[in-house]
Scaffold this motif. Structure first.
Motif, short mmCIF file in Angstrom:
data_model
loop_
_atom_site.label_atom_id
_atom_site.label_comp_id
_atom_site.label_asym_id
_atom_site.label_seq_id
_atom_site.Cartn_x
_atom_site.Cartn_y
_atom_site.Cartn_z
N ARG A 68 -0.52 9.55 6.57
CA ARG A 68 -1.58 8.54 6.48
C ARG A 68 -1.73 8.04 5.05
N VAL A 69 -1.71 8.96 4.09
CA VAL A 69 -1.85 8.58 2.68
C VAL A 69 -0.66 7.72 2.25
N ARG A 73 -0.95 3.97 0.91
CA ARG A 73 -0.39 3.60 -0.39
C ARG A 73 0.56 2.41 -0.26
N HIS A 74 1.37 2.43 0.79
CA HIS A 74 2.33 1.34 1.02
C HIS A 74 1.59 0.03 1.28
N LYS A 75 0.55 0.08 2.10
CA LYS A 75 -0.24 -1.13 2.37
C LYS A 75 -0.87 -1.67 1.08
N TYR A 77 0.25 -1.24 -1.94
CA TYR A 77 1.35 -1.78 -2.74
C TYR A 77 1.74 -3.17 -2.26
N MET A 78 1.84 -3.32 -0.94
CA MET A 78 2.21 -4.63 -0.39
C MET A 78 1.13 -5.67 -0.70
N LYS A 79 -0.12 -5.27 -0.66
CA LYS A 79 -1.22 -6.17 -0.97
C LYS A 79 -1.13 -6.62 -2.43
N MET A 80 -0.90 -5.68 -3.34
CA MET A 80 -0.77 -6.02 -4.76
C MET A 80 0.43 -6.93 -5.00
N LEU A 81 1.53 -6.64 -4.31
CA LEU A 81 2.75 -7.45 -4.46
C LEU A 81 2.50 -8.87 -3.99
N LYS A 82 1.81 -9.02 -2.89
CA LYS A 82 1.49 -10.35 -2.36
C LYS A 82 0.58 -11.12 -3.33
#
Length: 91
Positions: A68-69, A73-75, A77-82
């Motif tokens: 879950r963590v 974390r991946h979500k 990261y993807m949000k920051m990348l976007k």
């Protein structure tokens, strides 16, 4: 004169003491030696099984929490990348 309380010694011996039980009607349970040993060691075996099951459950919960963590974390990261791509696209 004799004490009248001590005259009935024969009748007192026939009676049971208060709180004692008759031993004649007791049930006798016979165990096979192997069955008896299984019964006596079964408590320890079941206790060990419960502990192993608890350890496995804890490991399972830890693994689920780590998954879950990792996904969270991946979500993030993807949000920051976007957001970065959008910010760079404006220039």
């Amino acid at each position: 004169m004799k004490n009248p309380k001590h005259n009935n010694t024969a009748s007192k011996k026939a009676k049971f003491k208060p709180g004692s039980k008759k031993r004649e009607n007791k049930c006798v349970v016979m165990f096979d030696d192997k069955d008896r040993q299984d019964y006596l060691t079964g408590f320890h075996k079941r206790k060990i099984e419960r502990r192993k099951a608890a350890v496995q459950e804890i490991k399972k919960k830890i693994k689920e929490e780590q998954t879950r963590v990792r996904e969270e974390r991946h979500k993030e990261y993807m949000k920051m990348l976007k957001e970065r791509e959008e910010a760079l696209g404006e220039f």
